[in-house]
Write a protein that holds these residues in place. Structure first.
Motif, PDB file in Angstrom:
ATOM      1  N   UNK A   1       0.945  -1.288  -0.182  1.00  8.83           N
ATOM      2  CA  UNK A   1       0.105  -0.183   0.002  1.00  8.83           C
ATOM      3  C   UNK A   1       1.077   1.236   0.094  1.00  8.83           C
ATOM      4  N   UNK A   2       0.538   2.175  -0.932  1.00 12.01           N
ATOM      5  CA  UNK A   2       1.405   3.255  -0.865  1.00 12.01           C
ATOM      6  C   UNK A   2       0.890   4.353   0.094  1.00 12.01           C
ATOM      7  N   UNK A   3       2.082   4.914   0.589  1.00 11.88           N
ATOM      8  CA  UNK A   3       1.941   5.731   1.579  1.00 11.88           C
ATOM      9  C   UNK A   3       2.757   6.898   1.619  1.00 11.88           C
ATOM     10  N   UNK A   4       2.274   8.232   1.680  1.00 15.13           N
ATOM     11  CA  UNK A   4       3.070   9.304   1.701  1.00 15.13           C
ATOM     12  C   UNK A   4       2.818  10.194   2.895  1.00 15.13           C
ATOM     13  N   UNK A   5       3.661  10.614   3.890  1.00 17.22           N
ATOM     14  CA  UNK A   5       3.436  11.328   5.053  1.00 17.22           C
ATOM     15  C   UNK A   5       4.401  12.353   5.259  1.00 17.22           C
ATOM     16  N   UNK A   6       3.677  13.688   4.847  1.00 16.77           N
ATOM     17  CA  UNK A   6       4.571  15.083   5.078  1.00 16.77           C
ATOM     18  C   UNK A   6       4.520  15.357   6.507  1.00 16.77           C
ATOM     19  N   UNK A   7       5.692  16.139   6.882  1.00 17.77           N
ATOM     20  CA  UNK A   7       5.912  16.630   8.099  1.00 17.77           C
ATOM     21  C   UNK A   7       6.942  17.919   7.912  1.00 17.77           C
ATOM     22  N   UNK A   8       6.852  18.882   8.848  1.00 17.52           N
ATOM     23  CA  UNK A   8       7.846  19.877   8.834  1.00 17.52           C
ATOM     24  C   UNK A   8       7.094  21.149   8.779  1.00 17.52           C
ATOM     25  N   UNK A   9       5.546  20.971   8.488  1.00 13.73           N
ATOM     26  CA  UNK A   9       5.115  22.598   8.375  1.00 13.73           C
ATOM     27  C   UNK A   9       4.873  23.388   9.469  1.00 13.73           C
ATOM     28  N   UNK A  30      12.929   5.293  -5.289  1.00 10.21           N
ATOM     29  CA  UNK A  30      14.106   5.795  -5.916  1.00 10.21           C
ATOM     30  C   UNK A  30      13.865   5.864  -7.476  1.00 10.21           C
ATOM     31  N   UNK A  31      12.711   4.892  -7.890  1.00 15.24           N
ATOM     32  CA  UNK A  31      12.504   4.959  -9.239  1.00 15.24           C
ATOM     33  C   UNK A  31      11.387   5.627  -9.704  1.00 15.24           C
ATOM     34  N   UNK A  32      10.608   6.603  -8.946  1.00 16.59           N
ATOM     35  CA  UNK A  32       9.547   7.369  -9.235  1.00 16.59           C
ATOM     36  C   UNK A  32      10.012   8.764  -9.337  1.00 16.59           C
ATOM     37  N   UNK A  99       2.655   8.464 -11.487  1.00 17.77           N
ATOM     38  CA  UNK A  99       2.566   7.126 -11.824  1.00 17.77           C
ATOM     39  C   UNK A  99       3.691   6.454 -12.934  1.00 17.77           C
ATOM     40  N   UNK A 100       3.949   5.355 -12.393  1.00 15.71           N
ATOM     41  CA  UNK A 100       4.994   4.574 -13.178  1.00 15.71           C
ATOM     42  C   UNK A 100       6.445   5.007 -12.774  1.00 15.71           C
ATOM     43  N   UNK A 101       7.472   4.495 -13.370  1.00 17.51           N
ATOM     44  CA  UNK A 101       8.852   4.942 -13.186  1.00 17.51           C
ATOM     45  C   UNK A 101       9.361   5.867 -14.113  1.00 17.51           C
ATOM     46  N   UNK A 102      10.691   6.603 -13.591  1.00 15.41           N
ATOM     47  CA  UNK A 102      11.367   7.273 -14.423  1.00 15.41           C
ATOM     48  C   UNK A 102      11.378   8.625 -14.512  1.00 15.41           C
ATOM     49  N   UNK A 103      11.479   9.427 -15.398  1.00 10.24           N
ATOM     50  CA  UNK A 103      11.491  10.993 -15.368  1.00 10.24           C
ATOM     51  C   UNK A 103      10.020  11.375 -15.210  1.00 10.24           C
ATOM     52  N   UNK A 115      -0.406  11.886 -11.653  1.00 11.36           N
ATOM     53  CA  UNK A 115      -0.111  11.853 -10.085  1.00 11.36           C
ATOM     54  C   UNK A 115      -0.599  10.183  -9.873  1.00 11.36           C
ATOM     55  N   UNK A 116      -0.145   9.624  -9.258  1.00  5.48           N
ATOM     56  CA  UNK A 116      -0.554   8.305  -8.796  1.00  5.48           C
ATOM     57  C   UNK A 116      -0.949   8.261  -7.038  1.00  5.48           C
ATOM     58  N   UNK A 117      -0.291   9.109  -6.401  1.00  3.16           N
ATOM     59  CA  UNK A 117      -0.604   9.182  -4.963  1.00  3.16           C
ATOM     60  C   UNK A 117      -0.669  10.262  -4.406  1.00  3.16           C
ATOM     61  N   UNK A 118      -1.125  10.661  -3.381  1.00  4.08           N
ATOM     62  CA  UNK A 118      -1.008  11.821  -2.840  1.00  4.08           C
ATOM     63  C   UNK A 118      -0.852  11.728  -1.112  1.00  4.08           C
ATOM     64  N   UNK A 119       0.147  12.580  -0.560  1.00  2.00           N
ATOM     65  CA  UNK A 119       0.192  12.706   0.911  1.00  2.00           C
ATOM     66  C   UNK A 119      -1.245  13.322   1.379  1.00  2.00           C
ATOM     67  N   UNK A 120      -1.126  13.347   2.969  1.00  2.00           N
ATOM     68  CA  UNK A 120      -2.507  14.247   3.375  1.00  2.00           C
ATOM     69  C   UNK A 120      -2.180  15.793   3.566  1.00  2.00           C
TER      70      UNK A 120
END
Length: 128
Positions: A1-9, A30-32, A99-103, A115-120
């Motif tokens: 399951x893809x997860x993106x968790x932001x912090x530092x605001x 590393x590939x995205x 979405x996908x890998x590379x540039x 865009x394949x996934x977003x953080x909160x």
């Protein structure tokens, strides 16, 4: 399951600095292509900066020279260094994975395509 968790605001005065982080898991980070986007109250999402798997970066004109996007593939973490912050930088900041890998895809930053996934999101408030 893809997860993106932001912090530092947080809240800073104009001219100040912040560093946002985005911890990623559930995919080959590393590939995205990864990016930072923001949304101010009453406005649509806006692309801020992106970085491809090859390290190539793109910035919105409004943040060039003030913001720096970087990635640490060993830590699966994306960063956004923000200097000389202005009141108009106030927004919720989101990281996103392409979405996908590379540039980074064409129009990933300018039109939020691919865009394949977003953080909160994490709130940044700059007072003048």
């Amino acid at each position: 399951q893809v997860q993106l968790v932001e912090s530092g605001g947080g809240s800073v005065q104009a001219g100040g600095s912040l560093r946002l982080s985005c911890a990623a898991s559930g995919f080959m980070f590393s590939r995205n292509c990864m990016g930072w986007f923001r949304q101010a109250p009453g406005k649509v999402h806006e692309g801020v900066a992106d970085i491809g798997s090859d390290g190539m970066t793109t910035y919105a004109e409004s943040v060039k020279g003030r913001f720096t996007v970087s990635r640490d593939n060993a830590k699966n973490t994306l960063y956004l260094g923000m200097n000389n912050l202005k009141a108009e930088d106030s927004a919720i900041y989101y990281c996103a994975a392409a979405v996908g890998e590379g540039s980074c895809p064409w129009a990933f930053l300018s039109q939020l395509l691919g865009i394949g996934a977003w953080g909160q999101g994490t709130q940044v408030t700059v007072s003048s």
